[in-house]
Design a protein around this motif. Structure first.
Motif, short mmCIF file in Angstrom:
data_model
loop_
_atom_site.label_atom_id
_atom_site.label_comp_id
_atom_site.label_asym_id
_atom_site.label_seq_id
_atom_site.Cartn_x
_atom_site.Cartn_y
_atom_site.Cartn_z
N UNK A 44 4.06 -5.30 -91.47
CA UNK A 44 4.40 -5.41 -90.06
C UNK A 44 4.31 -6.85 -89.59
N UNK A 45 3.23 -7.51 -89.94
CA UNK A 45 2.99 -8.85 -89.42
C UNK A 45 3.89 -9.91 -90.05
N UNK A 46 3.97 -9.91 -91.38
CA UNK A 46 4.72 -10.99 -92.03
C UNK A 46 6.22 -10.86 -91.79
N UNK A 47 6.73 -9.63 -91.74
CA UNK A 47 8.17 -9.46 -91.53
C UNK A 47 8.56 -9.88 -90.11
N UNK A 48 7.74 -9.50 -89.14
CA UNK A 48 8.03 -9.92 -87.77
C UNK A 48 8.05 -11.44 -87.66
N UNK A 49 7.04 -12.09 -88.20
CA UNK A 49 6.95 -13.54 -88.09
C UNK A 49 8.08 -14.21 -88.86
N UNK A 50 8.38 -13.73 -90.06
CA UNK A 50 9.42 -14.35 -90.89
C UNK A 50 10.79 -14.32 -90.22
N UNK A 51 11.09 -13.23 -89.54
CA UNK A 51 12.41 -13.09 -88.92
C UNK A 51 12.47 -13.73 -87.54
N UNK A 52 11.42 -13.59 -86.75
CA UNK A 52 11.50 -13.96 -85.34
C UNK A 52 10.86 -15.31 -84.99
N UNK A 53 10.15 -15.94 -85.92
CA UNK A 53 9.49 -17.20 -85.57
C UNK A 53 10.48 -18.29 -85.17
N UNK A 54 11.61 -18.48 -85.88
CA UNK A 54 12.56 -19.51 -85.40
C UNK A 54 13.05 -19.25 -83.98
N UNK A 55 13.36 -17.98 -83.67
CA UNK A 55 13.80 -17.65 -82.31
C UNK A 55 12.67 -17.84 -81.31
N UNK A 56 11.44 -17.51 -81.71
CA UNK A 56 10.29 -17.69 -80.82
C UNK A 56 10.11 -19.17 -80.49
N UNK A 57 10.37 -20.03 -81.48
CA UNK A 57 10.26 -21.47 -81.24
C UNK A 57 11.27 -21.93 -80.19
N UNK A 58 12.49 -21.40 -80.27
CA UNK A 58 13.50 -21.79 -79.28
C UNK A 58 13.12 -21.28 -77.89
N UNK A 59 12.48 -20.13 -77.81
CA UNK A 59 12.04 -19.60 -76.51
C UNK A 59 11.00 -20.51 -75.86
N UNK A 60 10.27 -21.24 -76.70
CA UNK A 60 9.25 -22.16 -76.18
C UNK A 60 9.84 -23.52 -75.83
N UNK A 61 11.18 -23.65 -75.98
CA UNK A 61 11.83 -24.91 -75.67
C UNK A 61 11.95 -25.84 -76.85
N UNK B 66 3.52 -0.36 -101.76
CA UNK B 66 4.43 -1.34 -101.18
C UNK B 66 5.42 -0.68 -100.22
N UNK B 67 5.76 0.58 -100.45
CA UNK B 67 6.63 1.28 -99.52
C UNK B 67 6.00 1.33 -98.13
N UNK B 68 4.70 1.54 -98.09
CA UNK B 68 3.99 1.49 -96.81
C UNK B 68 4.12 0.12 -96.17
N UNK B 69 3.99 -0.92 -96.99
CA UNK B 69 4.17 -2.29 -96.53
C UNK B 69 5.54 -2.45 -95.88
N UNK B 70 6.56 -1.86 -96.50
CA UNK B 70 7.91 -2.04 -96.00
C UNK B 70 8.22 -1.17 -94.79
N UNK B 71 7.54 -0.04 -94.65
CA UNK B 71 7.66 0.71 -93.40
C UNK B 71 7.12 -0.15 -92.26
N UNK B 72 6.00 -0.81 -92.52
CA UNK B 72 5.47 -1.75 -91.54
C UNK B 72 6.44 -2.89 -91.27
N UNK B 73 7.09 -3.39 -92.32
CA UNK B 73 8.06 -4.46 -92.15
C UNK B 73 9.23 -4.02 -91.28
N UNK B 74 9.72 -2.81 -91.55
CA UNK B 74 10.82 -2.26 -90.75
C UNK B 74 10.45 -2.25 -89.27
N UNK B 75 9.27 -1.73 -88.97
CA UNK B 75 8.85 -1.62 -87.57
C UNK B 75 8.60 -2.99 -86.95
N UNK B 76 8.01 -3.91 -87.73
CA UNK B 76 7.73 -5.24 -87.20
C UNK B 76 9.00 -5.99 -86.85
N UNK B 77 10.00 -5.95 -87.76
CA UNK B 77 11.25 -6.66 -87.51
C UNK B 77 12.02 -6.02 -86.37
#
Length: 410
Positions: free
Chosen positions: A235-252, A352-363
């Motif tokens: 959940x955590x790493x997938x969210x950060x990996x996908x959305x961190x660049x966009x989050x940076x732009x939101x901060x200016x 790892x499937x559990x890891x990826x269910x978390x990744x799906x939800x995080x992203x």
């Protein structure tokens, strides 16, 4: 020098060659898909869709990766890792190339989502960790797993800036095409595992069947606790990996700063993953995992409280990088430690499937919450709560190897 020592030296040479090639495969596999986050702003802008669309494609990728991982692991356990890696690399390359020809949400879901996700199951940690682990003696195994985990992060460090540079110079379509062609390099590297056989041609001295191994794991409480904890990691790493660049732009800040931050995550995780592998050979893996997850929560809280700046993003990336995939050698090591190596690919694949269910939800939730609220704050708060949860569920895990009754003599 005796024949036995000659054989042992040959096996260790094979182990180190496989470690090198497996590390490069992991670097390519993880590094290329880690760069998909820099595609988010240009794809959504060109196709005129919200962030949820491409985020959902990558969520599908993570889910399909997890869903197919136990099957890829079973193929590797049965027939050897060479076939699993080659098949996965081919599907991975096709999916990445097709991103370049995606002009609709459906095509993105198929290419970046389903195909890349299925390909990852044959080229990522689930296969490489087990294949490399079989070649090293128990006293060196945790170290070897840490090296493999670090290699994936090194790929992220090296290839995310490459992806960002390609997108900026030739556009996201040609960038996807080049990255897809580069992923074919994994196929010749897989020959390092040609001699690593599965149980069909080289059975392990054990009478346990696949069904018995699954029943043993599914009725063992510690297996489910480990599985629940790994959900949080995804959940955590997938969210950060996908959305961190966009989050940076939101901060200016710029997309480039976000991409550089992801690369910094990869660089620091080279240190983190390797250190976790070394420490996992000396200390309790379950307690190390608890501390890692709790530390993630602290890092996120500190980031949210700090004034937004380029330094803040880089500091967050470095700190999170130390904790990023450090969970992988420890979690996979626990699976092998508790259940043995014979069915490690399959059993770790289920975890790892559990890891990826978390990744799906995080992203996906990252994109959904942003589109509805205009902010990522909600998903950050969820990540903090999950860190506490993961820190607690690892504590009661029983780490000792399961004692099985010996097979009756024939």
């Amino acid at each position: 020098m005796t024949a036995a020592s000659d054989g042992q030296n040959y096996n260790m040479r094979l182990a180190y060659i496989a470690l090198l090639c497996g590390g490069i495969i992991g670097a390519l596999s993880f590094g290329i898909r880690s760069g998909f986050g820099v595609f988010l702003p240009p794809i959504t802008a060109e196709l005129g869709v919200g962030r949820e669309v491409f985020a959902f494609s990558l969520a599908i990728q993570n889910l399909l990766w997890g869903a197919t991982q136990p099957f890829a692991g079973a193929i590797s356990d049965r027939y050897g890792p060479f076939r699993a890696i080659c098949g996965g690399a081919l599907v991975y390359a096709i999916g990445t190339v097709l991103i370049a020809y995606s002009s609709s949400a459906g095509m993105l879901h198929l290419s970046a989502g389903a195909l890349v996700g299925a390909g990852l199951s044959g080229t990522s940690f689930g296969i490489i960790l087990s294949a490399v682990g079989q070649l090293f003696p128990p006293e060196r195994r945790s170290w070897a797993l840490g090296v493999v985990g670090a290699s994936g992060s090194l790929g992220q460090f090296l290839l995310v800036p490459v992806a960002g540079g390609l997108v900026a110079s030739v556009g996201w379509k040609d960038a996807a095409l080049y990255m897809g062609l580069a992923s074919l390099i994994m196929i010749p590297l897989a020959f390092a595992f040609w001699t690593v056989q599965g149980t069909k041609s080289n059975p392990v001295p054990s009478s346990q069947s696949v069904g018995e191994a699954l029943k043993e794991a599914f009725t063992y409480k510690s297996y489910w606790l480990l599985t629940a904890g790994f959900f949080v990691c995804g959940f955590q790493v997938a969210f950060i990996a996908v959305h961190l660049p966009a989050y940076a732009t939101d901060l200016g800040l710029t997309v480039a700063i976000g991409a550089n931050a992801l690369a910094l995550v990869g660089l620091f995780n080279v240190i983190g993953s390797y250190s976790a592998g070394v420490l996992g050979g000396k200390f309790s893996r379950k307690y190390l995992l608890s501390l890692l997850y709790l530390a993630r929560g602290v890092v996120i809280i500190a980031m949210l409280l700090a004034p937004p700046s380029e330094f803040m993003i880089y500091a967050f990336a470095g700190a999170m990088g130390l904790l990023w995939l450090s969970t992988v050698p420890l979690t996979s090591g626990l699976v092998g430690q508790i259940f043995g190596m014979r069915y490690m690919s399959m059993l770790f694949g289920i975890v790892f499937f559990s890891h990826q269910i978390g990744s799906f939800l995080g992203v996906w939730l990252g994109g959904r919450i942003f589109d509805e609220t205009g902010s990522y704050n909600g998903i950050w708060y969820i990540s903090i709560a999950l860190s506490v949860f993961a820190g607690l569920v690892h504590w009661p895990i029983k780490e000792n190897a399961i004692e099985r009754q010996p097979a009756p003599a024939e």
